[in-house]
Scaffold this motif. Structure first.
Motif, short mmCIF file in Angstrom:
data_model
loop_
_atom_site.label_atom_id
_atom_site.label_comp_id
_atom_site.label_asym_id
_atom_site.label_seq_id
_atom_site.Cartn_x
_atom_site.Cartn_y
_atom_site.Cartn_z
N THR A 46 57.09 36.38 10.67
CA THR A 46 56.03 37.25 9.81
C THR A 46 56.74 38.60 9.06
O THR A 46 55.88 38.61 7.85
N ALA A 79 48.52 38.43 11.95
CA ALA A 79 49.00 38.29 13.12
C ALA A 79 49.76 39.42 13.85
O ALA A 79 49.89 39.38 14.84
N ARG A 80 50.68 39.93 13.00
CA ARG A 80 51.22 40.86 13.33
C ARG A 80 50.43 42.29 14.12
O ARG A 80 50.64 42.78 15.16
N ALA A 96 45.34 33.60 11.67
CA ALA A 96 46.42 34.67 12.35
C ALA A 96 46.03 35.14 13.54
O ALA A 96 46.62 35.68 14.33
N ALA A 122 50.62 36.23 7.95
CA ALA A 122 51.48 36.79 8.57
C ALA A 122 51.20 38.43 9.03
O ALA A 122 51.47 38.98 10.17
#
Length: 307
Positions: free
Chosen positions: A135, A188-189, A108, A185
């Motif tokens: 995501t 990563a955001r 991520a 996800a």
């Protein structure tokens, strides 16, 4: 000291909650576990053996004393010491959760940073829309759906990995992937947002004016400053994955605490369920406390360090 006091108070609340669990079950828990056809004498004998016929306050202090000495009771079903059951299965659950957290962070962080660098200043709108859509959908889906999908495709369809059980390194792949997809996800955001914030800061503009190499700019200057929020989220995810692995372990017949607590609840083996909930809660509190302390060391502006 503030965090330590909060930790101690939380542990005390957890002890009270886990003790109250068996007393909040409607009806007689011993009768429920032994079945309606059990003789009255057997029910009375089991109730006395568990100490459930004594005053409530005496039961509580006895329970706390047993917990601190490692005596978590005896299973209704197998008559095994609950502590032995937990120690046999806890490492398997921890392995899944820790591996999933490590995989999530390793995948991520670069993904989020890449998305931020590529979409900086509104560039590459297609990448931004695709990243947010994929995501966002991945975060919304629960782990057990990933489990079922991965088993269907990679175990039953392609026969690449075993569908269930723990037998070799390849048996870790599907359970770890099922637990890691959602956290990848989510992290990563967060990593993208934190990276974009850092890329717009004055020291990054200065570093670019000095024509620092891209690798040094992103790895030495941007990455360390995005780790605070990511580390906090990673600690929360580790505790969530430990407690949230129940359905994943059930789907993959993984010999961990998640599968055991499912069996204990369906079989009305209350001492086991009570102890597993206590262990899960204790792990969550310990990990959160450790993350708080680690953030105080890594982040000079952290409130914990200022206090």
């Amino acid at each position: 000291m503030r965090h330590l006091i909060r930790f101690v108070v939380s542990m005390a609340a957890l002890l009270v909650a886990s003790f109250a669990m068996i007393h909040l079950i409607p009806g007689d828990p011993v009768r429920a576990s032994l079945g309606p056809a059990a003789p009255v004498e057997l029910v009375q004998a089991r109730t006395a053996a568990l100490g459930l016929d004594r005053p409530l306050i005496e039961q509580f202090f006895t329970y706390v004393g047993h917990v601190f000495t490692g005596n978590l009771g005896t299973s209704f079903i197998s008559s095994e010491p609950v502590g032995e059951v937990i120690m046999a299965r806890l490492p398997n659950t921890l392995m899944l959760a820790v591996l999933a957290t490590v995989v999530a962070l390793l995948v991520a962080l670069p993904l989020g940073m890449w998305a931020a660098i590529r979409t900086e200043n509104g560039r590459n709108r297609g990448t931004e829309i695709t990243f947010n859509s994929v995501t966002g959908t991945a975060v919304a889906l629960p782990e057990f759906l990933y489990s079922i999908a991965l088993v269907t495709v990679f175990a039953i369809g392609l026969h690449l990995f075993p569908p269930a059980g723990k037998a070799g390194l390849d048996s870790f792949v599907l359970p770890v992937a099922s637990l890691a997809i959602g956290p990848i996800a989510m992290i990563a955001r967060i990593a993208r947002v934190e990276t974009l914030k850092e890329l717009g800061s004055d020291y990054i503009r200065l570093a670019r004016a000095k024509r620092l190499p891209a690798g040094r700019l992103y790895l030495r200057h941007v990455l360390p400053n995005t780790l605070t929020a990511t580390l906090t989220l990673g600690g929360l995810l580790l505790t969530a994955l430990i407690a949230g692995s129940v359905l994943v372990e059930y789907v993959f017949a993984w010999p961990g605490l998640g599968l055991k607590i499912t069996e204990a609840i369906t079989q009305k083996d209350y001492p086991v369920a009570q102890a597993v909930i206590l262990v899960y809660g204790g792990i969550v509190l310990v990990v959160n406390f450790a993350v708080d302390l680690l953030l105080g060391v890594l982040d000079p502006t952290s409130k914990i360090k200022e206090s």
